[in-house]
Design a protein around this motif. Structure first.
Motif, PDB file in Angstrom:
ATOM      1  N   GLU A 136       0.827  -1.207   0.000  1.00  0.00           N
ATOM      2  CA  GLU A 136       0.000   0.000   0.000  1.00  0.00           C
ATOM      3  C   GLU A 136       0.864   1.261   0.000  1.00  0.00           C
ATOM      4  N   ALA A 137       2.045   1.173   0.597  1.00  0.00           N
ATOM      5  CA  ALA A 137       2.962   2.317   0.639  1.00  0.00           C
ATOM      6  C   ALA A 137       3.835   2.393  -0.616  1.00  0.00           C
ATOM      7  N   GLY A 138       3.611   1.476  -1.551  1.00  0.00           N
ATOM      8  CA  GLY A 138       4.375   1.503  -2.796  1.00  0.00           C
ATOM      9  C   GLY A 138       5.738   0.854  -2.707  1.00  0.00           C
ATOM     10  N   ILE A 139       5.981   0.047  -1.664  1.00  0.00           N
ATOM     11  CA  ILE A 139       7.266  -0.625  -1.493  1.00  0.00           C
ATOM     12  C   ILE A 139       7.088  -2.095  -1.845  1.00  0.00           C
ATOM     13  N   GLN A 140       7.746  -2.507  -2.911  1.00  0.00           N
ATOM     14  CA  GLN A 140       7.663  -3.890  -3.370  1.00  0.00           C
ATOM     15  C   GLN A 140       9.062  -4.437  -3.590  1.00  0.00           C
ATOM     16  N   PHE A 141       9.162  -5.773  -3.556  1.00  0.00           N
ATOM     17  CA  PHE A 141      10.448  -6.425  -3.769  1.00  0.00           C
ATOM     18  C   PHE A 141      10.223  -7.648  -4.626  1.00  0.00           C
ATOM     19  N   ASP A 142      10.848  -7.678  -5.798  1.00  0.00           N
ATOM     20  CA  ASP A 142      10.668  -8.756  -6.762  1.00  0.00           C
ATOM     21  C   ASP A 142      12.036  -9.214  -7.235  1.00  0.00           C
ATOM     22  N   LEU A 143      12.385 -10.459  -6.962  1.00  0.00           N
ATOM     23  CA  LEU A 143      13.704 -10.969  -7.305  1.00  0.00           C
ATOM     24  C   LEU A 143      13.920 -11.099  -8.807  1.00  0.00           C
ATOM     25  N   LYS A 144      12.844 -10.961  -9.603  1.00  0.00           N
ATOM     26  CA  LYS A 144      12.983 -11.049 -11.055  1.00  0.00           C
ATOM     27  C   LYS A 144      13.614  -9.779 -11.630  1.00  0.00           C
ATOM     28  N   SER A 145      13.556  -8.699 -10.873  1.00  0.00           N
ATOM     29  CA  SER A 145      14.090  -7.418 -11.330  1.00  0.00           C
ATOM     30  C   SER A 145      15.548  -7.272 -10.903  1.00  0.00           C
ATOM     31  N   GLN A 146      16.443  -6.973 -11.861  1.00  0.00           N
ATOM     32  CA  GLN A 146      17.851  -6.797 -11.506  1.00  0.00           C
ATOM     33  C   GLN A 146      18.043  -5.570 -10.621  1.00  0.00           C
TER      34      GLN A 146
END
Length: 415
Positions: A136-146
């Motif tokens: 909701e705060a716009g903080i995401q973490f995706d291991l697919k992204s370098q």
């Protein structure tokens, strides 16, 4: 006449200063690794350091056979001008990197003696996914992204610099390229010492974030006259040690009165302990570092960004002299920087000539000048909900006047 200090006394003072500067510069020192020599120096003078920190800034200092830890409480907890930085490139930490740092520490707390980078990243991602507030705060973490894997790598490299992790096998670049993993030993004492709060999070019942943060960082303050004076003294010493400049107009009436009566004593104590030299002006006090090794941000510095910072500092100093009290718009700074790029294109780095490079140079420079307490960023003024009457700007602060008559050189090339 004051008797000259004996060679033994002078040597002791010098060594104590080096120990003081070492722990101020690196508040977490490990007995082994890159900072082992500094740890040994600090350990030799541990009792003196403990007494000094308790008496003046009221900071907790602890040392044992494995680590030395100075729990520095900043004078201003809302000051965001000096963030953690990537140890390799010096890029400031973003909000996501700070979140990942906290999740990495939580993952390490649950781990055994060793861990691989991939598992550390997975643990951080699991923590983030467990609370929808982050998305909701716009903080995401995706291991697919370098880019996001690079965030994780920068967090790990910071923990290596602190001594929390020690690389055993592999390299972070392999993880970035998805061609391998990295194995680390966990330094449990250093990990345990990372948290720097006067109050334990588990004891705070407040659920509102702002109130919870305030209680986490709340320090006990005595209501006696002696207790109030101690609180004021520690606040002043913290500012003088941590901040490049202490401005008198930022102090309360009680702080100004205490400083007026105790200034000589406080400055002499800090100067003797650290080797910093006080410069007293009408607007405030700066503690100057003659050697430069206690300063994390310098001006001037070499290279394109260092040269640009010096030129923009001179420009802002001239503005403050000619138009005191007025801010400088970002548009004006962008325009002036574009002129600088054209003037110095032969020895500035090539990417400074790219479209929009003046915006990046101005942002980096303002971050540096704000950290040095030479300028203050002004928020955008608004008129109604939709329109803006001002783009925001920069207010030069009094200490920038030292650059108004500076003799500038062309600076070094770093293309």
């Amino acid at each position: 006449m004051t008797p000259a200090a004996s060679p033994t006394s002078a040597s002791l003072d010098s060594e104590r200063q080096r120990a003081m500067r070492a722990i101020l510069q690196q508040p977490l020192l490990c007995a082994s690794g890159a900072h082992a020599e500094a740890y040994l120096l600090v350990r030799r003078h541990a009792q003196w350091l403990k007494e000094w920190f308790s008496r003046h800034p009221d900071w907790n200092f602890q040392i044992d056979s494995e680590i030395a830890r100075l729990r520095k409480t900043p004078s201003d907890l809302a000051d965001g001008t000096r963030p953690a930085v990537d140890p390799n490139k010096g890029a400031p930490f973003t909000k996501r990197r700070y979140v990942l740092l906290c999740f990495a520490l939580a993952t390490l707390e649950q781990a055994e003696r060793q861990i691989v980078l991939g598992r550390l990243a997975d643990g951080a991602m699991e923590f983030m996914a467990s609370d929808p507030a982050f998305e909701e705060a716009g903080i995401q973490f995706d291991l697919k992204s370098q880019d996001q894997r690079r965030d994780m790598v920068d967090v790990v490299r910071l923990l290596i610099d602190f001594g929390v992790l020690r690389r055993i096998h592999g390299d972070e670049q392999q993880y970035l390229n998805q061609s391998g993993d990295v194995l680390y030993n966990i330094n449990r004492p250093a990990l345990t010492a990372m948290l720097n709060l006067p109050n334990s999070p588990s004891t705070i019942a407040a659920s509102v974030r702002r109130e919870r943060t305030a209680r986490l960082t709340q320090e006990f303050a005595s209501t006696s006259d002696e207790g109030r004076n101690r609180t004021i003294r520690s606040a002043l010493v913290r500012r003088l040690l941590d901040n490049p400049v202490l401005y008198f107009d930022e102090l309360s009436a009680d702080e100004r009165a205490y400083l007026a009566s105790q200034r000589g004593f406080l400055l002499s104590q800090i100067s003797q302990a650290t080797g910093l030299v006080p410069e007293i002006r009408r607007e405030g006090i700066a503690m100057l570092d003659p050697t430069g090794d206690l300063t994390d941000i310098g001006l001037p510095e070499e290279g394109t960004y260092g040269h640009a910072a010096l030129l923009l500092a001179e420009y802002l100093a001239g503005h403050a002299k000619e138009r005191p009290g007025q801010t400088v718009s970002l548009t004006e700074l962008h325009r002036y920087t574009a002129e600088l790029i054209e003037e110095h294109r032969s020895h500035w780095r090539r990417d400074a000539r790219e479209a929009g490079a003046e915006i990046d140079i101005v942002e980096r420079t303002l971050d540096r000048l704000a950290a040095l307490r030479l300028v203050r960023r002004e928020a955008r003024a608004r008129q109604g909900e939709a329109s803006r009457t001002d783009e925001g700007g920069v207010a030069p602060l009094p200490a920038i006047a030292r650059y108004v008559l500076g003799t500038l050189t062309s600076g070094g090339s770093d293309r």
